[in-house]
Design an enzyme around this catalytic site. Structure first.
Site, mmCIF file in Angstrom:
data_model
loop_
_atom_site.group_PDB
_atom_site.id
_atom_site.type_symbol
_atom_site.label_atom_id
_atom_site.label_comp_id
_atom_site.label_asym_id
_atom_site.label_seq_id
_atom_site.Cartn_x
_atom_site.Cartn_y
_atom_site.Cartn_z
ATOM 1 N N GLU A 1 0.837 -1.198 0.000
ATOM 2 C CA GLU A 1 0.000 0.000 0.000
ATOM 3 C C GLU A 1 0.879 1.258 0.000
ATOM 4 O OE1 GLU A 1 -3.534 1.771 2.969
ATOM 5 O OE2 GLU A 1 -2.248 0.114 3.587
ATOM 6 N N LYS B 1 -9.062 3.011 -2.092
ATOM 7 C CA LYS B 1 -9.390 2.264 -0.873
ATOM 8 C C LYS B 1 -10.781 2.659 -0.386
ATOM 9 C CE LYS B 1 -7.119 1.315 3.610
ATOM 10 N NZ LYS B 1 -5.900 1.675 4.386
ATOM 11 N N CYS C 1 -5.549 -3.122 1.847
ATOM 12 C CA CYS C 1 -5.345 -3.221 3.299
ATOM 13 C C CYS C 1 -6.652 -3.346 4.098
ATOM 14 C CB CYS C 1 -4.512 -2.043 3.799
ATOM 15 S SG CYS C 1 -3.693 -2.392 5.386
#
Length: 581
Positions: A50, A122, A158
């Site tokens: 990430e 994200k 994540c």
């Protein structure tokens, strides 16, 4: 997994790398270098962590327009650089910082043949513990599925794995063959005990293997352990990278052939977009790579590695070449010094013994013994005359006289730091920091505190473990046995022992673990069997010391709740946990 023409195959590389926040050009070079290595290994896809391009966490850099613009430009330049390096046929998945009309985005880009063929934002933005992502980023609501060599690849970033539902559920419903997941998941003790079962559950939900690439290295008070993994839908661990080191993990994945049309459009609240990069499967091959499944480190080895990496990266990434610290003859300075030597080498570590008139002969001898065992630089600078100047001029007695000794030592270390360019290390542990058993502007001075998040009882365990490891290797144990076995003392007055001011450390750490780590209240502590008067005393010491903790140097986080971003209490605070309420 032998040759099987009926099953699509892909060779996946997980690039577990150590990036530096803000170093866009250096991080980009790292991506190109690792992609070259992946290409040489015959990989078809390489997955980076990430926000690799910017480093992680970027904190308020995300709010600077110039930085977000530079990151967006850098990812486009990176696509070209990868192709120019002869690696254009690899699909490179890399995290970066994006920004659009909505705001900054925690983003992942897919690079292929000189282009950014997909950008995805994200969705789940963590806002607990050390994370403040809702302060910085806006969530995404689209998912891209890329077809490469006839295999449908989904992506999640994540926290999108850690939260129930969301992108994984959507990808499972939409239909994918493989999920690629860039991560920057900070270390805390035994995190793999949670991480692996979680990824296995998500792989089952997605009905597809998950490729989980995690960052490694230190960033301020955080350290990342890597531990990158590939897990099949039935929970089989297909590969795992070692902890705390950079590593390129190459895994051959064979996937069941699925005759289906994947869902497009809106799926489970997400807009799913599909892009075909190539329908032709790779030519069937017999995997030649040895299956790499690194074993997680035992507890003390894991913690020691985390502390070493956290210290090493803080020193090196901030441009220091050496460290300096007080050698008191006690256990805390001995463990800190041993960590520093493991992190930086003996020649980069400078120990200073600073005896006062209350320093015992055994403490002076233990400090010198520590330096001999470590092979580091060592000098003796008495503070007796310096202390006497303050004591005589101001007529200091009692606590004021005790504390001036610690403060003179702090000034001495800072003066040598200024003179010779060393970074000063504070040697206090979590127990002392919790109850305020440290002298502000004294033993609390420094630029970094390596064992700040280590309870006193754990300091002793680490010392015994490190010495035992040295003996196994036929080396000199680095920590003097006397520093481990003698009763701890600040030696600021005649015959002083820590137990004069504090409960026994085993009991104290037990209470602190519940009160600090577990956020348990007074009634809960009493119910757990602790004595009410002892609990009252400990809790009051902890609550009164918040102002000291705010001014303490940063140090590597290894527990679930470290002092700092994990635990944010007001310094001016009249609430007290008490049995008298």
């Amino acid at each position: 997994m032998g040759e099987n023409e009926g099953m699509p195959q892909l060779r996946i590389a997980l690039a577990q790398v150590n990036t530096s926040v803000g170093d866009l050009s250096g991080n980009a070079e790292l991506v190109v270098e690792r992609t070259r290595l992946a290409a040489a290994e015959g990989a078809h896809v390489v997955v980076f962590p990430e926000m690799t391009l910017t480093g992680y966490p970027v904190e308020d850099l995300a709010l600077r327009g110039a930085f977000t613009a530079a990151s967006k430009a850098a990812v486009d330049d990176l696509a070209t650089a990868v192709a120019d390096a002869g690696c254009g046929d690899l699909l490179v998945v890399v995290g970066y910082l994006d920004s659009d009309e909505v705001g900054p985005r925690n983003a992942v880009a897919a690079l292929y043949r000189g282009e950014v063929v997909a950008r995805q934002f994200k969705h789940h933005l963590p806002n607990y513990g050390v994370f403040d992502e809702r302060r910085y980023f806006k969530p995404g609501s689209e998912l891209t599925v890329l077809r490469l060599h006839g295999v449908d690849l989904g992506m999640v970033v994540c926290e999108d794995l850690w939260q129930d539902g969301g992108p994984i559920t959507a990808l499972g419903a939409a239909g994918v063959d493989l999920v690629l997941s860039p991560n920057a998941s900070p270390y805390e003790r035994a995190k793999d005990d949670v991480r692996l079962p979680l990824v296995a559950r998500r792989a089952a939900e997605a009905k597809a293997p998950i490729v989980y690439t995690n960052q490694v290295g230190g960033q301020d008070d955080l350290v990342f352990d890597g531990d990158s993994i590939v897990v099949s839908p039935d929970g089989t661990l297909l590969g795992r990278a070692p902890q705390f080191v950079e590593h390129l993990l190459v895994v051959d994945v064979e996937l069941p052939r699925r005759e289906r049309e994947g869902l497009d459009g809106t799926v489970k609240g997400f807009r799913v977009r599909r892009r075909v990069l190539g329908d032709t499967p790779v030519e069937p091959y017999s995997p030649t790579h040895r299956l790499v499944v690194a074993e997680p480190l035992p507890d003390e080895a894991e913690v020691w590695s985390a502390l070493v990496v956290g210290l090493r990266d803080y020193v090196r990434k901030n441009g220091f070449r050496s460290v300096i610290l007080g050698f008191s003859g006690g256990i805390d300075s001995a463990v800190t010094a041993a960590l520093a030597v493991d992190a930086l080498g003996a020649d980069a570590v400078h120990g200073v013994s600073m005896p006062s008139k209350y320093s015992s002969e055994h403490s002076r001898a233990d400090a010198a013994d520590l330096a001999r065992r470590l092979g580091c630089h060592f000098r003796v600078e008495s503070v007796e005359n310096m202390v006497a100047t303050y004591v005589d001029q101001l007529n200091l007695t009692g606590l004021a006289e005790e504390n001036i000794q610690a403060r003179v030592r702090g000034m001495l270390l800072m003066a040598l730091s200024n003179l010779e360019g060393h970074l000063v290390l504070a040697t206090g542990n979590k127990t002392e920091l919790a109850v305020g058993y440290s002298t502000i502007y004294g033993d609390a001075v420094g630029g970094f505190a390596p064992i700040k998040d280590v309870f006193k009882t754990q300091v002793w365990k680490l010392a015994r473990w490190r010495n035992a490891e040295a003996e196994k290797r036929g080396e000199t144990p680095p920590i003097p046995p006397n520093s481990i076995t003698k009763p701890p003392s600040a030696e600021l007055r005649p015959g002083q022992l820590d137990t004069d001011s504090l409960p026994d450390y085993a009991l104290l750490d037990d209470i602190l673990d519940d009160y600090v780590e577990g956020d348990r209240g007074f009634a809960d502590l009493i119910a757990a069997g602790f004595d009410a008067e002892v609990v009252d005393r400990v809790v009051r010491m902890v609550d009164r010391a918040e102002y000291k903790r705010r001014q303490y140097p940063p140090g590597t986080k290894i527990t679930f709740k470290a002092f700092g971003r994990d635990r944010r209490l007001p310094m001016t605070n009249l609430w007290r946990e008490s049995h008298r309420r």
